[in-house]
Design a protein around this motif. Structure first.
Motif, PDB file in Angstrom:
ATOM      1  N   GLY A  88     -67.086  62.103  45.911  1.00  0.00           N
ATOM      2  CA  GLY A  88     -68.212  62.873  45.381  1.00  0.00           C
ATOM      3  C   GLY A  88     -69.486  62.716  46.179  1.00  0.00           C
ATOM      4  O   GLY A  88     -69.497  62.146  47.272  1.00  0.00           O
ATOM      5  N   SER A  89     -70.581  63.219  45.605  1.00  0.00           N
ATOM      6  CA  SER A  89     -71.868  63.272  46.285  1.00  0.00           C
ATOM      7  C   SER A  89     -72.362  61.864  46.646  1.00  0.00           C
ATOM      8  O   SER A  89     -72.168  60.935  45.868  1.00  0.00           O
ATOM      9  N   PRO A  90     -73.005  61.669  47.810  1.00  0.00           N
ATOM     10  CA  PRO A  90     -73.303  62.693  48.819  1.00  0.00           C
ATOM     11  C   PRO A  90     -72.177  62.915  49.825  1.00  0.00           C
ATOM     12  O   PRO A  90     -72.300  63.783  50.686  1.00  0.00           O
ATOM     13  N   SER A 135     -69.218  64.204  49.501  1.00  0.00           N
ATOM     14  CA  SER A 135     -68.600  65.530  49.436  1.00  0.00           C
ATOM     15  C   SER A 135     -69.454  66.543  50.194  1.00  0.00           C
ATOM     16  O   SER A 135     -68.933  67.485  50.790  1.00  0.00           O
ATOM     17  N   ASP A 136     -70.772  66.334  50.202  1.00  0.00           N
ATOM     18  CA  ASP A 136     -71.648  67.219  50.990  1.00  0.00           C
ATOM     19  C   ASP A 136     -71.477  66.957  52.492  1.00  0.00           C
ATOM     20  O   ASP A 136     -71.475  67.885  53.298  1.00  0.00           O
ATOM     21  N   ARG A 161     -68.879  53.657  49.939  1.00  0.00           N
ATOM     22  CA  ARG A 161     -70.103  54.448  49.946  1.00  0.00           C
ATOM     23  C   ARG A 161     -71.145  53.879  50.903  1.00  0.00           C
ATOM     24  O   ARG A 161     -72.323  53.745  50.565  1.00  0.00           O
ATOM     25  N   CYS A 174     -63.817  61.953  51.252  1.00  0.00           N
ATOM     26  CA  CYS A 174     -65.212  62.319  50.960  1.00  0.00           C
ATOM     27  C   CYS A 174     -65.288  63.204  49.718  1.00  0.00           C
ATOM     28  O   CYS A 174     -66.127  62.998  48.849  1.00  0.00           O
ATOM     29  N   ARG A 175     -64.385  64.175  49.653  1.00  0.00           N
ATOM     30  CA  ARG A 175     -64.405  65.084  48.499  1.00  0.00           C
ATOM     31  C   ARG A 175     -64.019  64.338  47.230  1.00  0.00           C
ATOM     32  O   ARG A 175     -64.521  64.631  46.151  1.00  0.00           O
TER      33      ARG A 175
END
Ligand SMILES: [Zn+2]
Ligand SMILES: [Zn+2]
Length: 266
Positions: free
Chosen positions: A253-255, A257-258, A181, A249-250
């Motif tokens: 999760g956030s951020p 995934s965004d 991350r 990335c998906r």
């Protein structure tokens, strides 16, 4: 007192008093324990002396001094190592004593890099990516690029950023940044290693920051101008599980995934 079976010296390490990381500073050299004992046979080594023979030890799985078999653990057990094997040690160092320390993965990594010294800088990039060390990454990329002939300056950047770590699931530095991350590293690696992506695809704040750093924008210009775009874009490199950085990335999760929805990934 026991000595190292490899070099016959006492099992201590003298720290360089000039090293700023040493807490007590001063003029005096600081002596700390450096005693790695193999549990299988009881032979002692300096940490570095055993690492120096890592290719031999990981191939034979025997003690380099007395030839005792070192492998413990059972195939099919719940050991974390994929082979189920371990090499258990007791290690006394500056940081205290670690009992039952499994050194096999460290030895395997050392053996790999002894045979592939050209991959050491790529591995360093991965460690920096995990730690979020943007300045360190810039330094490695620039150093390698400057060592290359002018026309081929992009080649080392491409090699480093698309290198898949065989000892870490085939991940690239970008995969490592996502797992840990590290947002700044994530955008930096995309910036330098996606030659087909126009600057306008990046979030405005990222492009502004990157362009404010002369070195970084130069890197991108050099990179995108001189390498054709097939097959080296870091977005499309898959790990051993077939995951692209976008897939990962998906998963995290956030951020992130965004981020995977942004224009950079389209
Ligand atoms: Zn030694
Ligand atoms: Zn031994």
């Amino acid at each position: 007192m026991a000595t190292c079976k490899a070099c016959q010296e006492p099992l201590t390490l003298t720290l360089d008093p000039a090293d700023p990381e040493i807490r007590d500073g001063g003029e005096e050299a600081v002596m700390v324990p450096d005693d790695l004992e193999l549990q299988a046979c009881g032979c002692h080594f300096h940490w570095q002396c055993l690492l120096d023979v890592a290719p031999q030890v990981t191939t034979s799985m025997h003690c380099p001094a007395c030839d005792t078999s070192l492998a413990s653990g059972h195939a099919g057990s719940s050991s974390s190592a994929s082979s189920g094997q371990t090499i258990l040690t007791n290690y006394a160092s500056e940081d205290g004593v670690q009992q039952d320390y499994d050194i096999l993965s460290v030895l395997r990594e050392e053996a790999y890099f002894a045979q592939h010294p050209e991959d050491r800088s790529a591995k360093a990039l991965h460690i920096m990516s995990a730690e979020g060390d943007v300045a360190g990454i810039m330094d490695v990329l620039m150093t390698e690029a400057e060592d290359a002939e002018e026309l081929y300056q992009a080649a080392p950047v491409q090699r480093l950023t698309t290198w898949r770590d065989p000892l870490n699931g085939g991940q690239t530095a970008l995969h490592v940044a996502i797992v840990n991350r590290q947002e700044d590293v994530f955008w930096l690696l995309l910036w330098v290693a996606t030659p087909g992506v126009p600057e306008t695809a990046f979030p405005a704040e990222i492009a502004r920051r990157a362009n404010s750093q002369v070195i970084l924008s130069r890197m991108k210009t050099v990179y995108s101008g001189q390498i054709d775009q097939g097959g080296m874009d870091v977005r499309f490199v898959r790990d051993d599980n077939g995951r692209t950085p976008g897939d990962l990335c998906r998963e995290v999760g956030s951020p992130f995934s965004d981020f995977a929805q942004s224009a950079v990934f389209q």
